[in-house]
Design a protein around this motif. Sequence first.
Motif, PDB file in Angstrom:
ATOM      1  N   THR A 170       0.854  -1.188   0.000  1.00 52.13           N
ATOM      2  CA  THR A 170       0.000   0.000   0.000  1.00 52.13           C
ATOM      3  C   THR A 170       0.887   1.233   0.000  1.00 52.13           C
ATOM      4  O   THR A 170       2.061   1.182   0.365  1.00 52.13           O
ATOM      5  N   TYR A 339     -10.281  -1.927  15.922  1.00 52.53           N
ATOM      6  CA  TYR A 339      -9.003  -1.333  15.527  1.00 52.53           C
ATOM      7  C   TYR A 339      -8.240  -0.756  16.710  1.00 52.53           C
ATOM      8  O   TYR A 339      -7.095  -0.320  16.561  1.00 52.53           O
ATOM      9  N   SER A 345      -5.898  -2.442  10.555  1.00 53.17           N
ATOM     10  CA  SER A 345      -7.137  -2.807   9.866  1.00 53.17           C
ATOM     11  C   SER A 345      -7.900  -1.571   9.427  1.00 53.17           C
ATOM     12  O   SER A 345      -8.615  -1.599   8.417  1.00 53.17           O
ATOM     13  N   ALA A 346      -7.719  -0.462  10.153  1.00 50.76           N
ATOM     14  CA  ALA A 346      -8.364   0.798   9.770  1.00 50.76           C
ATOM     15  C   ALA A 346      -7.382   1.748   9.103  1.00 50.76           C
ATOM     16  O   ALA A 346      -7.708   2.394   8.106  1.00 50.76           O
ATOM     17  N   ARG A 349      -6.122  -0.276   5.994  1.00 45.31           N
ATOM     18  CA  ARG A 349      -7.111  -1.230   5.484  1.00 45.31           C
ATOM     19  C   ARG A 349      -6.454  -2.581   5.221  1.00 45.31           C
ATOM     20  O   ARG A 349      -6.524  -3.144   4.142  1.00 45.31           O
ATOM     21  N   TYR A 351      -5.713  -6.609   5.580  1.00 42.33           N
ATOM     22  CA  TYR A 351      -6.511  -7.829   5.637  1.00 42.33           C
ATOM     23  C   TYR A 351      -5.917  -8.814   6.640  1.00 42.33           C
ATOM     24  O   TYR A 351      -4.734  -9.149   6.569  1.00 42.33           O
ATOM     25  N   ASP A 383     -14.008  -2.325   4.175  1.00 47.80           N
ATOM     26  CA  ASP A 383     -13.501  -0.993   3.838  1.00 47.80           C
ATOM     27  C   ASP A 383     -14.671  -0.021   3.659  1.00 47.80           C
ATOM     28  O   ASP A 383     -15.102   0.261   2.544  1.00 47.80           O
ATOM     29  N   GLU A 385     -14.877   3.236   4.035  1.00 48.01           N
ATOM     30  CA  GLU A 385     -14.543   4.432   3.262  1.00 48.01           C
ATOM     31  C   GLU A 385     -14.458   4.109   1.776  1.00 48.01           C
ATOM     32  O   GLU A 385     -14.952   4.849   0.928  1.00 48.01           O
ATOM     33  N   ARG A 417     -10.466  -1.847  -0.595  1.00 47.57           N
ATOM     34  CA  ARG A 417      -9.278  -2.618  -0.283  1.00 47.57           C
ATOM     35  C   ARG A 417      -9.554  -3.882   0.520  1.00 47.57           C
ATOM     36  O   ARG A 417      -8.654  -4.693   0.708  1.00 47.57           O
ATOM     37  N   LEU A 418     -10.749  -4.060   1.033  1.00 47.87           N
ATOM     38  CA  LEU A 418     -11.052  -5.217   1.870  1.00 47.87           C
ATOM     39  C   LEU A 418     -12.321  -5.903   1.389  1.00 47.87           C
ATOM     40  O   LEU A 418     -13.205  -5.257   0.796  1.00 47.87           O
TER      41      LEU A 418
END
Length: 492
Positions: A170, A339, A345-346, A349, A351, A383, A385, A417-418
């Motif tokens: 990322t 989180y 995870s937040a 993002r 996995y 995800d 957002e 992303r998730l």
Amino acid sequence: MNAATLHQLPPQLTARGPNLALDGHDLGRMATEHGSPLFVFSGRKLAGNARALLAAARAGHPRARIFYASKACSNLHVLKIIRAEGLSIEVNSGGEMWKARAAGFKPAEIVFNGVAKSVAELELAIGLGIQAINVDSAFELSRIAEVATRLGKVATIALRIVPGIGGGATAGIQTGSERSKFGMGQAELREALDIARSHTSVLDVAGMHLHIGSQVLDLPDFLESVSFTARQAREIAGHLGKPLKHLNLGGGYPINYVHRRQGANAGRDFDLSAFAAAQPAAGMMEAVSRAAARELGPSPEIFFEPGRSMVADCALLLTRVENMKRRGATPWLFLDAGYNLLLDSAAVRWYYHMLNASRMDAPADADFRVVGPLCDSADCFFDVEGEYLWEAIEAKLSGLAGVTPEVLAELKAKTVRLPETRALPAATAPGDLVALLDTGAYSLEEMFQYCGRQRAKAVMIAADDSIVTLRERDRPEDLVDAAERMGMGAAI
């Protein structure tokens, strides 16, 4: 087909009827004994990773050394196991340097990274005479020269250079370009070399350092960094009139976070194939080490700084299902871990693979939206957002010429992303135990007490099968500092 056959369990995990076991220890029993949420580490896996990576590095280059990137997990028990396997350590602050010394690492086994080293931290590093300070800027080098002069010491340094090489899963963990905050570009490097030549009595430029990112999935990126190092090291040596003693190639070696067979635990329209196809870290490191031997020669020592690949797959997080509800036809599960315990995870993002550790004999045949306990809509294992953003993007692109379904799918994969859902047994319900895998890196270090939730307990299954407590669960009084507790008096 049961959950154990749908998921590709790593060797340290086994299914014993309905229960998941780590190193032969029933995790349901451990959660009952130690409470939830609970991090559980495998001491055998940790020591095995350390041995495998060190052997891989030395198979390629006889003078290779590994400096474990302690920011990934600097728990003292973890550090002591890594030291016992013959590894050195990389630290990122005075605090991590203190912990390294407490774990028994000698000054010659420590390198010091960081983008904002304080005078006090540099005094500590120079006073100890550590292996090297990895210098992040020309200004920092001037500061090191001032501190070393005042202390009457020689500071051993390595120059951290920006290689201009992309790498990392990322944007937030890519460190190899001038778009990141790390290292020196060519103009600043020339300034640093001028400073070094002006302070030869207190500055020993012993090495060069680079780092291209974390979870780098492509071996060619690492090989390109070796070629860059060879060219840059020759130029630096020419400017200084002496060869460099060591070349630090950084870390970033990947692990596979997916652990799923085709169709298992994957959200609709979500692709984790890049994670799943990641070459094992040890194999990549050996290839890089061999390339270093060819291109850099036998004289300089070669340093590696793995962190994630050392500890991520050594631990899992056990969490209870505390609540459930439906949004239309979709069931939602509410865990007692969010989180606050798995910040990545937040934040990026990230996995983490999910299993129902109390129903391993049941098929993972239902899709759930899974969220944490915090009073925050972003506290979820999907995800949120990205999903909202994708709705807006899709609405703008709908009907435009040339926007094919294939283009939309590619754009969605980059935006969301998730997975939207997780596949778990349909009977999953409050009271069940869920395991999130590969949580050994960047978890204990990043826990915090949002919403008044205590940081989790962590234990390790040692090589002799004893259970070692790595950290106790926070007490309620740990939610306030000592000054507050004194002020509150009998209220506590």
